[in-house]
Design a protein around this motif. Structure first.
Motif, PDB file in Angstrom:
ATOM      1  N   GLY A  98       0.819  -1.210   0.000  1.00 24.16           N
ATOM      2  CA  GLY A  98       0.000   0.000   0.000  1.00 24.16           C
ATOM      3  C   GLY A  98       0.848   1.253   0.000  1.00 24.16           C
ATOM      4  O   GLY A  98       0.562   2.224  -0.706  1.00 24.16           O
ATOM      5  N   SER A  99       1.921   1.231   0.775  1.00 28.42           N
ATOM      6  CA  SER A  99       2.846   2.360   0.796  1.00 28.42           C
ATOM      7  C   SER A  99       3.544   2.522  -0.550  1.00 28.42           C
ATOM      8  O   SER A  99       3.729   3.641  -1.047  1.00 28.42           O
ATOM      9  N   LEU A 100       3.913   1.407  -1.167  1.00 22.17           N
ATOM     10  CA  LEU A 100       4.565   1.459  -2.478  1.00 22.17           C
ATOM     11  C   LEU A 100       3.633   2.045  -3.535  1.00 22.17           C
ATOM     12  O   LEU A 100       4.066   2.803  -4.413  1.00 22.17           O
ATOM     13  N   ALA A 149      -4.276   7.099   0.090  1.00 23.27           N
ATOM     14  CA  ALA A 149      -5.310   6.100  -0.171  1.00 23.27           C
ATOM     15  C   ALA A 149      -4.736   4.694  -0.221  1.00 23.27           C
ATOM     16  O   ALA A 149      -5.369   3.744   0.227  1.00 23.27           O
ATOM     17  N   GLY A 150      -3.535   4.539  -0.773  1.00 20.15           N
ATOM     18  CA  GLY A 150      -2.951   3.202  -0.896  1.00 20.15           C
ATOM     19  C   GLY A 150      -2.679   2.562   0.449  1.00 20.15           C
ATOM     20  O   GLY A 150      -3.143   1.458   0.727  1.00 20.15           O
ATOM     21  N   VAL A 151      -1.947   3.267   1.309  1.00 20.05           N
ATOM     22  CA  VAL A 151      -1.599   2.676   2.602  1.00 20.05           C
ATOM     23  C   VAL A 151      -2.822   2.633   3.512  1.00 20.05           C
ATOM     24  O   VAL A 151      -2.962   1.722   4.340  1.00 20.05           O
ATOM     25  N   GLY A 152      -3.762   3.596   3.359  1.00 23.20           N
ATOM     26  CA  GLY A 152      -4.993   3.544   4.144  1.00 23.20           C
ATOM     27  C   GLY A 152      -5.838   2.341   3.773  1.00 23.20           C
ATOM     28  O   GLY A 152      -6.372   1.642   4.638  1.00 23.20           O
ATOM     29  N   ARG A 211       0.617   1.567 -11.641  1.00 16.96           N
ATOM     30  CA  ARG A 211       1.855   0.845 -11.928  1.00 16.96           C
ATOM     31  C   ARG A 211       2.018  -0.362 -11.013  1.00 16.96           C
ATOM     32  O   ARG A 211       2.349  -1.464 -11.463  1.00 16.96           O
ATOM     33  N   ILE A 212       1.753  -0.169  -9.720  1.00 15.86           N
ATOM     34  CA  ILE A 212       1.886  -1.275  -8.769  1.00 15.86           C
ATOM     35  C   ILE A 212       0.858  -2.361  -9.068  1.00 15.86           C
ATOM     36  O   ILE A 212       1.150  -3.567  -8.970  1.00 15.86           O
ATOM     37  N   ALA A 229       2.344 -12.514  -3.190  1.00 18.59           N
ATOM     38  CA  ALA A 229       2.983 -11.207  -3.367  1.00 18.59           C
ATOM     39  C   ALA A 229       2.224 -10.383  -4.407  1.00 18.59           C
ATOM     40  O   ALA A 229       1.992  -9.176  -4.220  1.00 18.59           O
ATOM     41  N   GLY A 230       1.826 -11.027  -5.513  1.00 23.92           N
ATOM     42  CA  GLY A 230       1.060 -10.314  -6.526  1.00 23.92           C
ATOM     43  C   GLY A 230      -0.277  -9.833  -6.006  1.00 23.92           C
ATOM     44  O   GLY A 230      -0.689  -8.696  -6.261  1.00 23.92           O
ATOM     45  N   GLY A 231      -0.953 -10.683  -5.249  1.00 26.79           N
ATOM     46  CA  GLY A 231      -2.237 -10.295  -4.668  1.00 26.79           C
ATOM     47  C   GLY A 231      -2.111  -9.126  -3.712  1.00 26.79           C
ATOM     48  O   GLY A 231      -2.975  -8.237  -3.673  1.00 26.79           O
ATOM     49  N   ALA A 232      -1.030  -9.104  -2.930  1.00 29.99           N
ATOM     50  CA  ALA A 232      -0.808  -8.005  -1.988  1.00 29.99           C
ATOM     51  C   ALA A 232      -0.577  -6.687  -2.708  1.00 29.99           C
ATOM     52  O   ALA A 232      -0.927  -5.620  -2.197  1.00 29.99           O
ATOM     53  N   LEU A 233       0.005  -6.734  -3.910  1.00 26.63           N
ATOM     54  CA  LEU A 233       0.193  -5.519  -4.694  1.00 26.63           C
ATOM     55  C   LEU A 233      -1.116  -5.059  -5.333  1.00 26.63           C
ATOM     56  O   LEU A 233      -1.364  -3.859  -5.475  1.00 26.63           O
TER      57      LEU A 233
END
Length: 542
Positions: A78-80, A399-402, A88-89, A122-126
């Motif tokens: 989420g931070s990435l 929004a990503g990390v939240g 992109r992520i 790992a892909g799912g987490a992205l």
């Protein structure tokens, strides 16, 4: 808690992207593959175990490796996505997931399949937090509830329909088909994402490698502990060690994040009533319903003698009822607001759980279907409303990390629900079996029925089914209490501003520098000035 009174000059909502509903379809497709894959795999285990000659421990790793990596990387991913771009992520995540699915399809031994599942995790987490954060930025407060309801409906269809799809694929082809089906879906999702989804980023922040490492270690250890608890309790040294690592790592993570200037996770979000109260309420719902499929699937197969495919089909009424609940919630969201929808939906869910608690060994499919319909309607109303309230408290630039923080809390709640309710079910079943039963028969209903079939003991079959029904009643009674507690918490914590009354999300100590450094590569539907985005991000409603 700070609330910024939005200036009338800056509260005009940004122009809506005319493609936003098509983009929502692409986002739903990306998250749907995660649900389909995991649920379809649950019915493929016996077939792949025989074909790959996998041991019980290897099967465990095939199932658990994905969850461990997925939950462990959510916060970091989420931070990435906020830093490097959510689109992109998500594209990277889809590519990893698709490539790993291809490897899983042709895996020749358990080790290869486990490795593929790790990469899929790992892909799912992205994918997950990036997709949710794009959705959060794409829809304004007026339409956000409808978008969340639509996404919830697609997710429910995937959750219920996946075991049926898995059963059909295995019957017609082989176990690898449950992974092969991911590849065309990934390709379509990639094309849709690349052509439709706008790019967006949060403000530049310093990297936080210590926080990332502590969160990964802590979450992996926590999920591992939850998974292992029902199997051996705290009597095993490895479980105790994992619990200690989880506690130490997560405490270190919280201390570190609270003291640095640019934390990976904005802990100040928990000062917001909507985010904190909504997150805890949803966690209680996940705990309360985490073992629903697990318990009912055993009842349908062991109690009523259903095949795995027929058991999967039995859950379809819940999926269609959830669609009705989502549709009703989408229409009422702008009128009564997410708080009341979440509370009413949770109360309806608690009623459905109580109906399941009343099942006996002689109950037929009619009562089960009715209870599932009630659960589906309640869940269809409650979950999108609660998520809307939670994400409305998240500043768009985070929004990503939240979104990842919300996903992580719910993942932990779901895993804890399976562990806790599974343990309650097993313990209650053992207590309800007579002392005259063998130790094997007292262990589980599956073992009891196998022993009865071997010895031709029809009395043991009846006794085991009665004991399991009684244990199931206890389990669903506790589940109902958990969901009722979630409804009370949502009522007390979620804010009650009315439709049209603007309430900016909690901003804490977000500096002006953070806003001025915000980098957004967006379509013409987005606004580059993040201060305007924050001011207009949400309309909190009652």
């Amino acid at each position: 808690m700070k609330h910024t009174a939005p200036d009338a000059a800056v509260t005009a909502a940004p122009a809506r992207d005319p493609r936003r509903w098509w983009i929502l379809g692409a986002l739903c497709l990306t998250t749907l593959i995660l649900i389909v894959d995991n649920m379809a795999l649950s019915v493929a285990v016996p077939a792949l175990a025989g074909d790959l000659h996998a041991s019980a421990q290897q099967i465990q790793w095939i199932l658990d490796s994905y969850m461990l990596v997925f939950a462990g990387l959510l916060l970091t991913s989420g931070s990435l996505s906020d830093r490097f771009g959510r689109k992109r992520i998500m594209v990277i995540g889809l590519t990893l997931f698709g490539a790993a699915s291809l490897v899983a399809t042709i895996a020749a031994d358990p080790a290869e399949l486990i490795a593929a599942r790790v990469v899929m995790g790992a892909g799912g987490a992205l994918i997950m937090p990036a997709a949710l954060s794009i959705m959060l930025n794409l829809f304004d407060a007026e339409e956000r509830h409808q978008a969340m309801s639509a996404a919830g409906a697609v997710g429910m269809l995937g959750l219920i329909g996946s075991p049926v799809l898995g059963g059909v694929l295995i019957d017609q082809f082989w176990w690898g088909a449950v992974f092969l089906i991911n590849i065309p879906i990934v390709i379509i999702a990639l094309v849709a994402t690349l052509t439709l989804v706008p790019e967006s980023r949060g403000p530049w922040r310093r990297p936080d490698p210590i926080g990332a490492i502590a969160s990964v270690v802590g979450m992996v250890a926590l999920i591992w502990t939850i998974i292992e608890l029902p199997r051996g309790g705290l009597h095993h040294g490895s479980t105790v060690a994992a619990l200690v690592i989880a506690i130490v790592s997560l405490i270190a993570f919280l201390v570190w994040e609270s003291r640095i200037d640019h934390p990976m996770v904005p802990l100040r979000l928990f000062r917001d009533r909507d985010f904190a109260g909504g997150s805890i309420a949803l966690t209680l719902v996940q705990i309360g319903n985490g073992g629903l499929l697990l318990v009912l699937t055993q009842y349908l197969q062991f109690g009523l003698g259903y095949s795995p495919l027929k058991a999967g089909i039995a859950f379809l009424p819940m999926a269609f009822a959830a669609l009705v609940g989502n549709a009703a919630g989408a229409g009422l969201g702008s009128k009564v607001g997410p708080r009341m929808l979440a509370v009413v939906g949770m109360l309806v869910m608690a009623g459905g759980a109580l109906m399941l608690a009343g099942l006996t060994a002689d109950s037929g499919i009619g009562m089960i279907s009715l209870a599932l319909v009630v659960l589906g309607v309640g869940g269809g109303m409650a979950s999108p409303a609660a998520v809307t309230a939670i994400l409305g408290a998240v500043p768009p630039e985070q929004a990503g990390v939240g979104s990842a923080l919300n996903d992580t809390i719910q993942q932990a709640g779901a895993a804890l629900g399976v562990a806790v309710l599974g343990s309650i079910l097993t313990t209650a079943y053992g207590h309800k079996m007579p002392d005259s039963a063998s130790a094997t028969a007292r262990k589980s209903i599956g073992d009891a029925l196998a022993e009865a079939a071997h010895g031709g003991d029809s009395g043991l079959v009846h006794t085991a089914r009665e004991a399991f029904a009684g244990a199931m009643s206890v389990t669903f009674g506790i589940s109902a209490l958990g969901v009722l507690a979630a409804a009370i918490l949502a009522l007390l914590t979620l804010r009650g501003t009315r439709p049209g009354q603007v309430s900016a999300p909690y901003q804490g100590d977000i500096s002006a520098a953070d806003h001025s450094e915000s980098r957004n590569d967006v379509s013409d539907s987005d606004v580059s000035d993040s201060s305007v985005r924050v001011a207009t991000a949400t309309v909190a409603v009652e």
